[in-house]
Design a protein around this motif. Structure first.
Motif, PDB file in Angstrom:
ATOM      1  N   THR A  84       2.248  16.581 -25.627  1.00 27.16           N
ATOM      2  CA  THR A  84       1.021  16.305 -26.383  1.00 27.16           C
ATOM      3  C   THR A  84       1.189  14.921 -26.998  1.00 27.16           C
ATOM      4  N   ASP A  85       0.179  14.453 -27.686  1.00 29.69           N
ATOM      5  CA  ASP A  85       0.291  13.153 -28.357  1.00 29.69           C
ATOM      6  C   ASP A  85       1.418  13.155 -29.392  1.00 29.69           C
ATOM      7  N   ASP A  86       1.719  14.327 -29.952  1.00 26.88           N
ATOM      8  CA  ASP A  86       2.706  14.427 -31.026  1.00 26.88           C
ATOM      9  C   ASP A  86       4.051  15.009 -30.611  1.00 26.88           C
ATOM     10  N   PHE A  87       4.181  15.479 -29.363  1.00 28.91           N
ATOM     11  CA  PHE A  87       5.410  16.157 -28.956  1.00 28.91           C
ATOM     12  C   PHE A  87       5.787  15.788 -27.533  1.00 28.91           C
ATOM     13  N   THR A  88       7.055  15.367 -27.372  1.00 31.96           N
ATOM     14  CA  THR A  88       7.618  14.980 -26.081  1.00 31.96           C
ATOM     15  C   THR A  88       8.969  15.646 -25.934  1.00 31.96           C
ATOM     16  N   THR A  89       9.312  16.026 -24.709  1.00 34.21           N
ATOM     17  CA  THR A  89      10.629  16.594 -24.440  1.00 34.21           C
ATOM     18  C   THR A  89      11.416  15.645 -23.541  1.00 34.21           C
ATOM     19  N   ALA A  90      12.709  15.896 -23.461  1.00 36.82           N
ATOM     20  CA  ALA A  90      13.568  15.095 -22.592  1.00 36.82           C
ATOM     21  C   ALA A  90      14.825  15.876 -22.275  1.00 36.82           C
ATOM     22  N   PRO A  91      15.412  15.586 -21.106  1.00 35.60           N
ATOM     23  CA  PRO A  91      16.785  16.042 -20.877  1.00 35.60           C
ATOM     24  C   PRO A  91      17.706  15.268 -21.830  1.00 35.60           C
TER      25      PRO A  91
ATOM     26  N   ILE B 188      14.477  16.077 -32.422  1.00 42.58           N
ATOM     27  CA  ILE B 188      15.051  17.419 -32.558  1.00 42.58           C
ATOM     28  C   ILE B 188      16.009  17.615 -31.387  1.00 42.58           C
ATOM     29  N   ASN B 189      17.264  17.893 -31.713  1.00 40.50           N
ATOM     30  CA  ASN B 189      18.302  18.140 -30.717  1.00 40.50           C
ATOM     31  C   ASN B 189      18.493  19.651 -30.605  1.00 40.50           C
ATOM     32  N   ASN B 190      18.145  20.212 -29.448  1.00 43.37           N
ATOM     33  CA  ASN B 190      18.313  21.643 -29.217  1.00 43.37           C
ATOM     34  C   ASN B 190      19.568  21.968 -28.411  1.00 43.37           C
ATOM     35  N   ARG B 191      20.434  20.998 -28.227  1.00 46.24           N
ATOM     36  CA  ARG B 191      21.630  21.214 -27.421  1.00 46.24           C
ATOM     37  C   ARG B 191      22.857  21.409 -28.305  1.00 46.24           C
ATOM     38  N   PRO B 192      23.617  22.480 -28.063  1.00 38.65           N
ATOM     39  CA  PRO B 192      24.867  22.653 -28.811  1.00 38.65           C
ATOM     40  C   PRO B 192      25.871  21.567 -28.445  1.00 38.65           C
TER      41      PRO B 192
ATOM     42  N   LEU C 197      10.297  13.763 -30.593  1.00 40.01           N
ATOM     43  CA  LEU C 197      11.012  13.861 -29.325  1.00 40.01           C
ATOM     44  C   LEU C 197      12.048  14.964 -29.471  1.00 40.01           C
ATOM     45  N   ALA C 198      11.991  15.986 -28.609  1.00 33.46           N
ATOM     46  CA  ALA C 198      12.969  17.074 -28.632  1.00 33.46           C
ATOM     47  C   ALA C 198      13.726  17.073 -27.310  1.00 33.46           C
ATOM     48  N   PHE C 199      15.029  17.328 -27.370  1.00 31.92           N
ATOM     49  CA  PHE C 199      15.817  17.325 -26.134  1.00 31.92           C
ATOM     50  C   PHE C 199      16.865  18.414 -26.142  1.00 31.92           C
ATOM     51  N   CYS C 200      17.320  18.738 -24.931  1.00 32.97           N
ATOM     52  CA  CYS C 200      18.464  19.613 -24.685  1.00 32.97           C
ATOM     53  C   CYS C 200      19.055  19.151 -23.352  1.00 32.97           C
ATOM     54  N   ARG C 201      19.732  20.003 -22.608  1.00 31.10           N
ATOM     55  CA  ARG C 201      20.323  19.551 -21.341  1.00 31.10           C
ATOM     56  C   ARG C 201      19.235  19.135 -20.351  1.00 31.10           C
ATOM     57  N   SER C 202      18.210  19.978 -20.196  1.00 29.40           N
ATOM     58  CA  SER C 202      17.154  19.683 -19.222  1.00 29.40           C
ATOM     59  C   SER C 202      15.788  19.485 -19.858  1.00 29.40           C
ATOM     60  N   GLY C 203      15.654  19.829 -21.126  1.00 32.09           N
ATOM     61  CA  GLY C 203      14.361  19.804 -21.812  1.00 32.09           C
ATOM     62  C   GLY C 203      13.726  21.179 -21.889  1.00 32.09           C
ATOM     63  N   THR C 204      14.233  22.123 -21.112  1.00 35.42           N
ATOM     64  CA  THR C 204      13.608  23.447 -21.053  1.00 35.42           C
ATOM     65  C   THR C 204      13.734  24.205 -22.375  1.00 35.42           C
ATOM     66  N   ARG C 205      14.913  24.253 -22.963  1.00 31.47           N
ATOM     67  CA  ARG C 205      15.059  24.968 -24.245  1.00 31.47           C
ATOM     68  C   ARG C 205      14.180  24.341 -25.322  1.00 31.47           C
TER      69      ARG C 205
END
Length: 136
Positions: free
Chosen positions: A8-15, A34-38, A91-99
């Protein structure tokens, strides 16, 4: 360079992002990460501390919500609270962006911010299949 996927305009994901990607995120105007990766999920990945230091140096707010498998209700609620008050875009990320997109979409559905069918469509447009998580 990381693969930033606008949802969205306010939310992006990334690996997984690197310290250099944080600098690129700042250039692109992201205000929160936001980092969602341990930490230590895979040898050689940047630590949360390294990404946080780069984010703070770039003037970007940083949050670490490590998700293992699927997000817990508490992680979804924490994400929802952060997103309510976060400087945007995020911008939120994890290994693939899926989580990251799963956690975001569940927080959006739980808050009533977006209907489930819209969330599935937004996920599809960003390259993620949320139909198993949200239905539709």
């Amino acid at each position: 360079m990381s693969d930033f996927r606008r949802v969205t305009d306010d939310f992006t994901t990334a690996p997984q992002i690197s310290v250099d990607d944080v600098e690129e995120a700042a250039r692109q105007g992201f205000r929160t990460i936001i980092n969602n990766r341990p930490d230590n999920e895979q040898p050689g990945q940047p630590s949360s501390h390294e990404i946080e230091a780069a984010a703070r140096a770039a003037g970007i707010a940083y949050f670490h919500i490590p998700v293992v498998g699927g997000p817990t209700p508490q992680q979804v609620e924490t994400t929802q609270r952060i997103l309510e008050d976060a400087a945007k875009p995020v911008l939120a990320f994890c290994r693939s962006g899926t989580r990251s997109i799963v956690t975001w979409s569940l927080s959006q559905a739980a808050s009533g911010a977006r209907p489930r069918d819209e969330l599935v469509q937004l996920g599809r447009q960003a390259g993620y299949d949320l139909s198993g998580v949200l239905g539709g």
